[in-house]
Design an enzyme around this catalytic site. Sequence first.
Site, PDB file in Angstrom:
ATOM      1  N   ARG A  69      23.422  30.395  69.435  1.00  0.00           N
ATOM      2  CA  ARG A  69      23.841  29.914  70.846  1.00  0.00           C
ATOM      3  C   ARG A  69      22.663  29.442  71.583  1.00  0.00           C
ATOM      4  NH1 ARG A  69      28.978  30.136  73.724  1.00  0.00           N
ATOM      5  NH2 ARG A  69      28.484  29.373  75.695  1.00  0.00           N
ATOM      6  N   THR A 112      32.541  22.105  88.299  1.00  0.00           N
ATOM      7  CA  THR A 112      33.683  22.176  89.264  1.00  0.00           C
ATOM      8  C   THR A 112      34.764  23.420  88.613  1.00  0.00           C
ATOM      9  OG1 THR A 112      35.833  21.196  90.004  1.00  0.00           O
ATOM     10  CG2 THR A 112      34.964  20.240  88.281  1.00  0.00           C
ATOM     11  N   HIS A 113      34.987  24.338  89.538  1.00  0.00           N
ATOM     12  CA  HIS A 113      36.033  25.498  89.182  1.00  0.00           C
ATOM     13  C   HIS A 113      37.197  25.540  90.065  1.00  0.00           C
ATOM     14  CE1 HIS A 113      37.044  29.410  87.945  1.00  0.00           C
ATOM     15  NE2 HIS A 113      37.003  29.814  89.403  1.00  0.00           N
ATOM     16  N   ASP A 145      24.411  28.056  87.851  1.00  0.00           N
ATOM     17  CA  ASP A 145      23.386  29.021  87.615  1.00  0.00           C
ATOM     18  C   ASP A 145      23.617  30.037  86.442  1.00  0.00           C
ATOM     19  OD1 ASP A 145      24.957  30.995  88.174  1.00  0.00           O
ATOM     20  OD2 ASP A 145      24.241  31.465  90.325  1.00  0.00           O
ATOM     21  N   ALA A 146      22.914  30.955  86.109  1.00  0.00           N
ATOM     22  CA  ALA A 146      23.128  31.747  84.895  1.00  0.00           C
ATOM     23  C   ALA A 146      24.469  32.627  84.869  1.00  0.00           C
ATOM     24  CB  ALA A 146      21.973  32.737  84.392  1.00  0.00           C
ATOM     25  N   ASP A 149      30.497  31.102  87.358  1.00  0.00           N
ATOM     26  CA  ASP A 149      30.962  30.411  88.513  1.00  0.00           C
ATOM     27  C   ASP A 149      30.537  31.024  89.731  1.00  0.00           C
ATOM     28  OD1 ASP A 149      32.665  28.732  86.965  1.00  0.00           O
ATOM     29  OD2 ASP A 149      34.281  30.545  86.982  1.00  0.00           O
TER      30      ASP A 149
HETATM   31  C1  GRF Z   1      39.604  21.366  85.747  1.00  0.00           C
HETATM   32  O1  GRF Z   1      40.462  22.037  86.679  1.00  0.00           O
HETATM   33  C2  GRF Z   1      38.258  22.146  85.875  1.00  0.00           C
HETATM   34  O2  GRF Z   1      38.026  22.740  87.116  1.00  0.00           O
HETATM   35  C3  GRF Z   1      38.756  23.127  84.854  1.00  0.00           C
HETATM   36  O3  GRF Z   1      39.491  22.721  83.751  1.00  0.00           O
HETATM   37  C4  GRF Z   1      40.261  21.588  84.512  1.00  0.00           C
HETATM   38  C5  GRF Z   1      39.655  20.485  83.579  1.00  0.00           C
HETATM   39  O4  GRF Z   1      40.400  19.209  83.674  1.00  0.00           O
HETATM   40  N1  GRF Z   1      37.768  24.151  84.389  1.00  0.00           N
HETATM   41  P1  GRF Z   1      39.990  17.727  83.081  1.00  0.00           P
HETATM   42  O5  GRF Z   1      39.598  18.080  81.743  1.00  0.00           O
HETATM   43  O6  GRF Z   1      39.024  17.214  83.855  1.00  0.00           O
HETATM   44  O7  GRF Z   1      41.250  17.026  83.189  1.00  0.00           O
END
Ligand code: GRF
Length: 205
Positions: A69, A112-113, A145-146, A149
């Site tokens: 990894r 983005t989460h 960060d590490a 989320d």
């Molecule tokens: C998004 O909702 C992201 O936050 C999550 O998976 C989805 C990805 O969507 N981790 P896409 O591949 O950008 O359509």
Amino acid sequence: MSQPPTRLVVLVSGAGSNLQALIDAAADPGYGAQVVAVGADRDGIEGLARAERAGIETFALRVSDHESRAEWDAALAERVASYRPDLVVLAGFMKLVGDDFLAAFGGRTVNTHPALSPSFPGMHGPRDALAYGVKVTGATLFVVDAGVDTGAIVAQTVVPVEDADTVETLHERIKVAERAMLVDTVGRMAREGFVVDERRVRLGG
Ligand code: GRF
């Protein structure tokens, strides 16, 4: 004289609708950023196809093609560095980056989460929010960060949970808001700059 556009490298693992939103926004020179490369941890995904259709360079680096990894992470960092990004955007990238990547791009990588941090971290934000019974959820843009989320929050957007929601309908509603947040915030980061002060992130220099 106007600034050159902020160079973005975007990493994806799937459908790439967030990536597409960035590509579309960046078509306007006033946006202030351009996607210079798109990388993935797997081949054959729509996210890479979207980039290819837009004439953007792509690469795929699979963990399984590396000894460990850590070696994968170092290779990822090196490859991303070759595109000289100002900002790295993880948009549905389903891998945790490691020490080498963070050494190179910590403080200038956002993810983005699909949940309102610190609630429901991990792979199943929409599912976990629905199961918990919250009435609002949303999406969070944060500086990587590490942790999982856990990084400092750049922006959040709120989405209602409807009685009839399934995981799929809820995630789709989140994704509409998530794309708008991502495009708006990354554009502002590019045009105005940003400051990360421990857990507080401020847009504007
Ligand atoms: C998004 O909702 C992201 O936050 C999550 O998976 C989805 C990805 O969507 N981790 P896409 O591949 O950008 O359509």
